[in-house]
Write a protein that holds these residues in place. Structure first.
Motif, PDB file in Angstrom:
ATOM      1  N   GLU A   4      -7.486 -10.143  -1.235  1.00  0.00           N
ATOM      2  CA  GLU A   4      -8.684  -9.322  -0.943  1.00  0.00           C
ATOM      3  C   GLU A   4      -9.891 -10.107   0.269  1.00  0.00           C
ATOM      4  OE1 GLU A   4     -11.295  -6.247  -2.766  1.00  0.00           O
ATOM      5  OE2 GLU A   4     -10.167  -6.724  -3.451  1.00  0.00           O
ATOM      6  N   ALA A   7      -7.789 -10.045   3.714  1.00  0.00           N
ATOM      7  CA  ALA A   7      -7.995  -9.404   4.176  1.00  0.00           C
ATOM      8  C   ALA A   7      -9.192  -8.835   5.057  1.00  0.00           C
ATOM      9  CB  ALA A   7      -7.323  -8.167   2.921  1.00  0.00           C
ATOM     10  N   LYS A  11      -9.408  -8.429   8.902  1.00  0.00           N
ATOM     11  CA  LYS A  11      -9.151  -7.129   9.438  1.00  0.00           C
ATOM     12  C   LYS A  11      -7.798  -6.521   9.268  1.00  0.00           C
ATOM     13  CE  LYS A  11     -12.986  -6.899  12.383  1.00  0.00           C
ATOM     14  NZ  LYS A  11     -14.328  -8.101  11.552  1.00  0.00           N
ATOM     15  N   SER A  13      -4.448  -4.682   5.962  1.00  0.00           N
ATOM     16  CA  SER A  13      -4.697  -4.442   4.412  1.00  0.00           C
ATOM     17  C   SER A  13      -4.338  -6.155   3.537  1.00  0.00           C
ATOM     18  CB  SER A  13      -3.515  -2.983   4.716  1.00  0.00           C
ATOM     19  OG  SER A  13      -2.431  -4.074   4.821  1.00  0.00           O
ATOM     20  N   LYS A  14      -4.806  -5.437   2.677  1.00  0.00           N
ATOM     21  CA  LYS A  14      -4.431  -6.492   1.600  1.00  0.00           C
ATOM     22  C   LYS A  14      -2.700  -6.708   1.586  1.00  0.00           C
ATOM     23  CE  LYS A  14      -5.067  -6.843  -3.740  1.00  0.00           C
ATOM     24  NZ  LYS A  14      -5.821  -6.269  -4.610  1.00  0.00           N
ATOM     25  N   SER A  15      -1.786  -5.879   2.028  1.00  0.00           N
ATOM     26  CA  SER A  15      -0.265  -5.540   1.701  1.00  0.00           C
ATOM     27  C   SER A  15      -0.343  -6.662   2.167  1.00  0.00           C
ATOM     28  CB  SER A  15       0.737  -4.494   1.211  1.00  0.00           C
ATOM     29  OG  SER A  15       0.068  -3.210   2.572  1.00  0.00           O
TER      30      SER A  15
END
Length: 61
Positions: A4, A7, A11, A13-15
């Motif tokens: 996290e 991410a 900038k 997403s965590k995915s």
């Protein structure tokens, strides 16, 4: 750093961070079942993806 935190710094997403891990693009290590990143691993990823114009150093024409 956690996925996290990475991410937020990148900038994305965590995915997106997990996709980078799966692709082998960013270094990481595991503590038990948790994935962690060092500042050096994040720096290496960022420096390795910078476009040539953004990299410091002499310009050869």
């Amino acid at each position: 750093m956690t996925a996290e935190e990475v991410a937020l710094r990148l900038k994305i997403s965590k995915s997106g961070v997990y996709a980078l891990i799966k692709a082998g693009a960013i270094g990481h290590y595991k503590v038990g079942r948790k994935i962690r990143f060092s500042a050096a691993q994040l720096r290496a990823y960022v420096e390795g993806t910078a476009c040539p114009a953004a990299r410091p150093g002499p310009v050869v024409l």
